[in-house]
Design a protein around this motif. Sequence first.
Motif, PDB file in Angstrom:
ATOM      1  N   LEU A 136      26.207  22.005  90.400  1.00 11.30           N
ATOM      2  CA  LEU A 136      25.850  20.733  91.133  1.00 11.30           C
ATOM      3  C   LEU A 136      26.167  19.671  90.114  1.00 11.30           C
ATOM      4  O   LEU A 136      25.564  19.757  88.944  1.00 11.30           O
ATOM      5  CB  LEU A 136      24.377  20.635  91.643  1.00 11.30           C
ATOM      6  CG  LEU A 136      23.994  21.889  92.525  1.00 11.30           C
ATOM      7  CD1 LEU A 136      22.403  21.651  92.804  1.00 11.30           C
ATOM      8  CD2 LEU A 136      24.689  22.191  93.752  1.00 11.30           C
ATOM      9  N   ALA A 137      27.000  18.689  90.631  1.00  2.17           N
ATOM     10  CA  ALA A 137      27.205  17.721  89.642  1.00  2.17           C
ATOM     11  C   ALA A 137      27.113  16.237  90.009  1.00  2.17           C
ATOM     12  O   ALA A 137      28.044  15.889  90.773  1.00  2.17           O
ATOM     13  CB  ALA A 137      28.691  17.967  89.147  1.00  2.17           C
ATOM     14  N   GLY A 138      25.816  15.731  90.344  1.00  2.00           N
ATOM     15  CA  GLY A 138      25.581  14.618  90.932  1.00  2.00           C
ATOM     16  C   GLY A 138      25.618  14.683  92.641  1.00  2.00           C
ATOM     17  O   GLY A 138      26.041  13.770  93.438  1.00  2.00           O
TER      18      GLY A 138
ATOM     19  N   ASN B  35      22.442  22.856  87.699  1.00  2.00           N
ATOM     20  CA  ASN B  35      22.477  21.349  87.759  1.00  2.00           C
ATOM     21  C   ASN B  35      22.492  20.763  86.489  1.00  2.00           C
ATOM     22  O   ASN B  35      21.634  21.322  85.673  1.00  2.00           O
ATOM     23  CB  ASN B  35      21.078  21.081  88.929  1.00  2.00           C
ATOM     24  CG  ASN B  35      21.230  19.495  89.063  1.00  2.00           C
ATOM     25  OD1 ASN B  35      22.055  18.933  89.314  1.00  2.00           O
ATOM     26  ND2 ASN B  35      19.897  19.053  89.076  1.00  2.00           N
ATOM     27  N   ILE B  36      22.744  19.464  86.410  1.00  2.00           N
ATOM     28  CA  ILE B  36      22.923  18.513  85.504  1.00  2.00           C
ATOM     29  C   ILE B  36      21.786  17.269  85.931  1.00  2.00           C
ATOM     30  O   ILE B  36      22.128  16.647  87.068  1.00  2.00           O
ATOM     31  CB  ILE B  36      23.991  18.105  84.872  1.00  2.00           C
ATOM     32  CG1 ILE B  36      23.938  17.259  83.570  1.00  2.00           C
ATOM     33  CG2 ILE B  36      25.066  17.382  85.762  1.00  2.00           C
ATOM     34  CD1 ILE B  36      25.174  17.400  82.643  1.00  2.00           C
ATOM     35  N   HIS B  37      20.966  17.011  85.015  1.00  2.00           N
ATOM     36  CA  HIS B  37      19.947  16.004  85.076  1.00  2.00           C
ATOM     37  C   HIS B  37      20.089  15.037  84.029  1.00  2.00           C
ATOM     38  O   HIS B  37      19.789  15.494  82.926  1.00  2.00           O
ATOM     39  CB  HIS B  37      18.433  16.505  85.621  1.00  2.00           C
ATOM     40  CG  HIS B  37      17.522  15.681  85.989  1.00  2.00           C
ATOM     41  ND1 HIS B  37      17.547  14.888  87.310  1.00  2.00           N
ATOM     42  CD2 HIS B  37      16.620  14.935  85.282  1.00  2.00           C
ATOM     43  CE1 HIS B  37      16.506  14.209  87.039  1.00  2.00           C
ATOM     44  NE2 HIS B  37      16.120  14.046  86.227  1.00  2.00           N
ATOM     45  N   PRO B  38      20.015  13.633  84.471  1.00  2.00           N
ATOM     46  CA  PRO B  38      19.916  12.836  83.415  1.00  2.00           C
ATOM     47  C   PRO B  38      18.571  12.528  82.612  1.00  2.00           C
ATOM     48  O   PRO B  38      18.253  11.142  82.429  1.00  2.00           O
ATOM     49  CB  PRO B  38      20.549  11.619  83.893  1.00  2.00           C
ATOM     50  CG  PRO B  38      20.065  11.546  85.277  1.00  2.00           C
ATOM     51  CD  PRO B  38      20.151  13.099  85.673  1.00  2.00           C
ATOM     52  N   SER B  39      17.848  13.472  82.177  1.00  2.00           N
ATOM     53  CA  SER B  39      16.802  13.150  81.405  1.00  2.00           C
ATOM     54  C   SER B  39      16.202  14.248  80.579  1.00  2.00           C
ATOM     55  O   SER B  39      16.856  15.453  80.817  1.00  2.00           O
ATOM     56  CB  SER B  39      15.421  12.956  82.297  1.00  2.00           C
ATOM     57  OG  SER B  39      14.945  14.045  83.028  1.00  2.00           O
TER      58      SER B  39
HETATM   59  C1  GRF Z   1      24.820  12.391  86.689  1.00  2.00           C
HETATM   60  O1  GRF Z   1      24.107  11.425  85.770  1.00  2.00           O
HETATM   61  C2  GRF Z   1      23.970  13.472  86.725  1.00  2.00           C
HETATM   62  O2  GRF Z   1      23.068  13.869  85.722  1.00  2.00           O
HETATM   63  C3  GRF Z   1      23.258  13.119  87.869  1.00  2.00           C
HETATM   64  O3  GRF Z   1      24.084  12.416  88.883  1.00  2.00           O
HETATM   65  C4  GRF Z   1      25.060  11.764  87.949  1.00  2.00           C
HETATM   66  C5  GRF Z   1      26.618  12.262  88.484  1.00  2.00           C
HETATM   67  O4  GRF Z   1      27.444  11.721  87.726  1.00  2.00           O
HETATM   68  N1  GRF Z   1      22.644  14.528  88.661  1.00  2.00           N
HETATM   69  P1  GRF Z   1      28.969  12.260  87.970  1.00  2.00           P
HETATM   70  O5  GRF Z   1      29.138  11.867  89.591  1.00  2.00           O
HETATM   71  O6  GRF Z   1      29.058  13.596  87.582  1.00  2.00           O
HETATM   72  O7  GRF Z   1      29.918  11.158  87.104  1.00  2.00           O
END
Ligand code: GRF
Length: 195
Positions: free
Chosen positions: A91-93, A112-116
């Motif tokens: 999952l990427a955003g 998933n990637i999360h910005p914190s």
């Molecule tokens: C990222 O900041 C990610 O951590 C969050 O949504 C944003 C997606 O950015 N879940 P991108 O669409 O990959 O540029």
Amino acid sequence: MEKLNGNKKLRVSVFISGRGTNLKSLINFSKNKSSTIKISLVISNNKKAKGLVFAKKNKIRFLIINYNNKKVAENKILLYLNKNKIDLICLAGFMKILTKRVLNRYKNKILNIHPSLLPKYKGLNTHKRVIVNKEKFTGCTVHLVNTKLDSGKIILQKKIRIFKKDNAKTLEKRVLKIENQLYPKAVKKFLFANF
Ligand code: GRF
């Protein structure tokens, strides 16, 4: 995770809703000669997602999912994941919450990637909240997805210092840069460790 043999690459599906910089970095990573993954399918709930351009440019199959009806949407998602023999989901955003039906089908195979720096600042508007709380550090986290929001096992994190001059916007920019570096590293670690 199923062990790979010979030249077989792990088939990955990346889910997006917008900009797609993390999708782009995962695609670039998959193009490395030594990479053991292939981005086989991109799924977006938003037909206007900018990130779709990276799928098109790289001739990666993509699927737009209409989320008016969640059950119908997930039926279609499961059908296409199956059709494309997907082993791992990144999952990427992706701005939709997957239900248990999908989570159970791909148990411990959704990242998933999360910005914190999880477990701190789950949910939305992380950068704003971090600034309001006058934190000294922030960062990003790649984690396994389970039924609780942003709470699955942490695979990898990267921490950065917050400067006095930072605001939510500058922080978002700086964190995004390290997210794009972290996601491929986390996938690599995940595959290696076979969590
Ligand atoms: C990222 O900041 C990610 O951590 C969050 O949504 C944003 C997606 O950015 N879940 P991108 O669409 O990959 O540029």
